[in-house]
Design a protein around this motif. Structure first.
Motif, PDB file in Angstrom:
ATOM      1  N   VAL A  28       0.831  -1.198   0.000  1.00 47.99           N
ATOM      2  CA  VAL A  28       0.000   0.000   0.000  1.00 47.99           C
ATOM      3  C   VAL A  28       0.871   1.254   0.000  1.00 47.99           C
ATOM      4  O   VAL A  28       0.571   2.240  -0.681  1.00 47.99           O
ATOM      5  N   ALA A  29       1.964   1.221   0.740  1.00 47.88           N
ATOM      6  CA  ALA A  29       2.871   2.381   0.788  1.00 47.88           C
ATOM      7  C   ALA A  29       3.479   2.658  -0.581  1.00 47.88           C
ATOM      8  O   ALA A  29       3.625   3.818  -0.989  1.00 47.88           O
ATOM      9  N   ARG A  32       0.866   4.279  -2.730  1.00 40.89           N
ATOM     10  CA  ARG A  32       0.684   5.689  -2.375  1.00 40.89           C
ATOM     11  C   ARG A  32       1.766   6.548  -3.030  1.00 40.89           C
ATOM     12  O   ARG A  32       1.481   7.606  -3.599  1.00 40.89           O
ATOM     13  N   ALA A  35       1.065   6.731  -6.792  1.00 45.40           N
ATOM     14  CA  ALA A  35      -0.093   7.561  -7.117  1.00 45.40           C
ATOM     15  C   ALA A  35       0.267   9.038  -7.060  1.00 45.40           C
ATOM     16  O   ALA A  35      -0.142   9.832  -7.922  1.00 45.40           O
ATOM     17  N   ILE A  36       1.042   9.423  -6.045  1.00 44.28           N
ATOM     18  CA  ILE A  36       1.453  10.825  -5.927  1.00 44.28           C
ATOM     19  C   ILE A  36       2.342  11.211  -7.099  1.00 44.28           C
ATOM     20  O   ILE A  36       2.189  12.284  -7.711  1.00 44.28           O
TER      21      ILE A  36
END
Length: 561
Positions: A28-29, A32, A35-36
């Protein structure tokens, strides 16, 4: 047993990096961070894709469709972890000419063919062929494309009243000079303001999306002040919203024959720029791309782009660098960049109508400036006359004649000059002392090597065909040593590409905390190193007369007791 099981290295060479990432585990990290980074790149790519679509003789929506479809496929199926693809400035000249000569259907057919050519090139393991394109040729045609792109934007930047701008360089400028009296001061003000804003943001706030801010600010100014300037809405009043349904263009054997030369040019440019971008990404992110899989991914992406009515696409160096600096970890970042652009196409297409053409011209001026690589260009001008001639001839042919001719002549001329320089290094010695000297070369160079010191011997001419091997060797070392010795006594010739590779090697070693010592450098390579700022007085590398002296110096530099 299958061939892939018997030869896992070969099988891995044709595995998209995305599959490798998921096999290693995806958290998940990591998502993230991807995505950024994807959102950041999308913000940069949005105005750029529109500008490149228009500059290519198409429309802004075509550039956006290309960024979405091809951008997604390049990341999903390519051989690089952080490559971002889409429309680029390298294609502008070719696309414009194909559309002018064969219509938009002709461009779609050429793009489909280029995609098939790229897939075939990857399957035939042509991914390593890029290293045989001499550095002055690449820099020359890239700078030539930059000149053409900048020239194509003068009309919109100045707001000139010209119905149809000539395609050729010299007639184009004759038309500009003849129409100077029709310049629109409002357009000049908008374009100059956007250009100044982009330059200022790059200098004082480089993390902000300068292109997007300049486009938004200039659009608001034009709308509020009701300025009489061309906008995307006035130039392209019927821009469709959303993504079109995929379809094949009307294909015939006659059309294929007509556009086949352009298809090869598109495939060549796509392959060259994609692999160059992947190499840059490897240097920035510490990764290693799969060149043949990258070509296959580029081929599939161009097939997909053409089916959706888009433009040719390839890896984009600037967007890839932005992706890395924004924290991208995997190909998912490039896929997310495409997804964010798709959201804009679905819900924000109407906003494009307010964008002034002069602001997009300012963006393309900056794209051209970035493509020019002026520092590298100036460095090559300090090289010997042969390299300088290849650079300037390639540049001149790109601007004044044709890109394909420029590349063919540049590579041929560089090869002939290389053979001529190699002939000059041949010595005939009846005494036999030269052979004895070569036989005395120490073959046990790693014996008694101090800890923290690595050594490589380079034997033979160090030219454009083998320059990339040195950088690959450094990456394969793994943990960086404190000192690297390069034994160069057997290098009779160093050309511009080899010198550039050595400069990049020294810089990567410096970033990794390692010092570089060169030993036994012959006169011609020493002169070339002086020209690129790696001479003894520059103190970027240390010089030793022979290997024994280099070992002693390495002990001091490594701090070995």
């Amino acid at each position: 047993m299958s061939e892939s099981a018997r030869n896992p290295v070969k099988s891995e060479a044709y595995t998209p990096k995305l599959f490798t990432v998921f096999r290693e585990g995806y958290s998940v990290a990591t998502f993230r961070a991807d995505a950024i980074a994807g959102l950041t790149v999308a913000i940069v790519a949005l105005p750029l894709a529109m500008a490149l679509g228009i500059a290519s003789g198409a429309s802004p929506d075509k550039g956006l469709i290309t960024a979405v479809v091809a951008g997604f496929l390049i990341s999903a199926l390519g051989g690089s972890r952080v490559q971002v693809g889409g429309p680029t400035g390298a294609f502008v000249v070719v696309i414009f000419n194909v559309i002018a000569s064969h219509g938009y259907d002709g461009l779609l057919i050429a793009t489909l063919l280029a995609g098939l050519i790229l897939i075939a090139a990857g399957l035939l393991r042509f991914g390593q062929m890029i290293k045989y394109i001499p550095h002055p040729v690449v820099t020359g045609f890239t700078a030539g494309i930059a000149v053409i792109i900048a020239s194509s934007q003068v009309k919109d930047f100045l707001g000139l009243a010209i119905d149809k701008v000539p395609a050729d360089f010299l007639p184009k400028w004759q038309a500009y000079l003849g129409a100077l009296s029709s310049a629109n001061w409002a357009a000049i003000g908008v374009g100059a303001g956007a250009l100044a804003m982009i330059v200022a943001l790059r200098k004082f706030a480089p993390r902000l999306p300068g292109f997007l801010i300049a486009v938004v600010a200039s659009s608001v100014a034009v709308a509020l002040l009701n300025l009489p300037v061309d906008t995307i809405g006035s130039r392209f009043p019927d821009i469709p919203a959303g993504i079109p349904v995929p379809s094949f263009p009307d294909i015939s054997l006659a059309k294929i024959n007509a556009v086949l030369p352009s298809a090869f040019t598109i495939a060549f440019l796509a392959g060259i720029e994609a692999l160059l971008s992947a190499v840059v990404a490897d240097g920035m992110a510490g990764t290693r791309h799969r060149s043949n899989q990258e070509l296959i991914g580029q081929g599939v992406a161009n097939l997909g782009s053409a089916l959706f009515g888009g433009l040719p696409a390839t890896g984009a160096i600037a967007r890839t660098a932005t992706n890395i600096r924004s924290g991208a970890k995997t190909p998912v970042a490039g896929m997310m960049h495409a997804a964010f652009l798709l959201v804009f196409i679905l819900f924000g297409t109407d906003l494009m109508a307010y964008v002034p053409m002069a602001a997009l011209a300012a963006i393309l001026f900056m794209v051209a400036w970035g493509m020019s690589e002026y520092q590298r260009f100036l460095a090559l001008l300090r090289m010997p006359n042969s390299d300088r001639a290849v650079l300037l001839i390639t540049l001149g042919l790109t601007v004044l004649v044709d890109l394909t001719v420029a590349i063919a002549v540049g590579v041929t001329l560089a090869s002939l000059l290389f053979m001529a320089r190699m002939a000059e290094t041949v010595e005939v010695d009846r005494s036999g002392r030269r052979d004895a000297e070569l036989d005395a070369e120490d073959l046990d160079q790693r014996d008694d090597l101090p800890p923290g010191v690595e050594v490589f011997r380079i034997a033979g001419p160090f030219f454009f065909g083998v320059a990339g091997e040195l950088l690959d060797t450094l990456r394969r070392v793994g943990q960086s040593p404190r000192v690297i010795i390069l034994r160069m006594r057997l290098v009779p010739l160093l050309d511009a590409s080899g010198a550039q590779a050595l400069g990049e090697f020294v810089e990567q070693a410096r970033l990794a905390g390692a010092r570089v010592i060169v030993s036994g450098v012959q006169p011609q390579p020493r002169t070339m190193l002086d020209r690129i700022g790696l001479g003894e007085t520059a103190r970027r590398i240390a010089y030793a007369a022979d290997y024994a002296s280099a070992q002693a110096l390495a002990v001091d530099l490594a701090g070995v007791k």
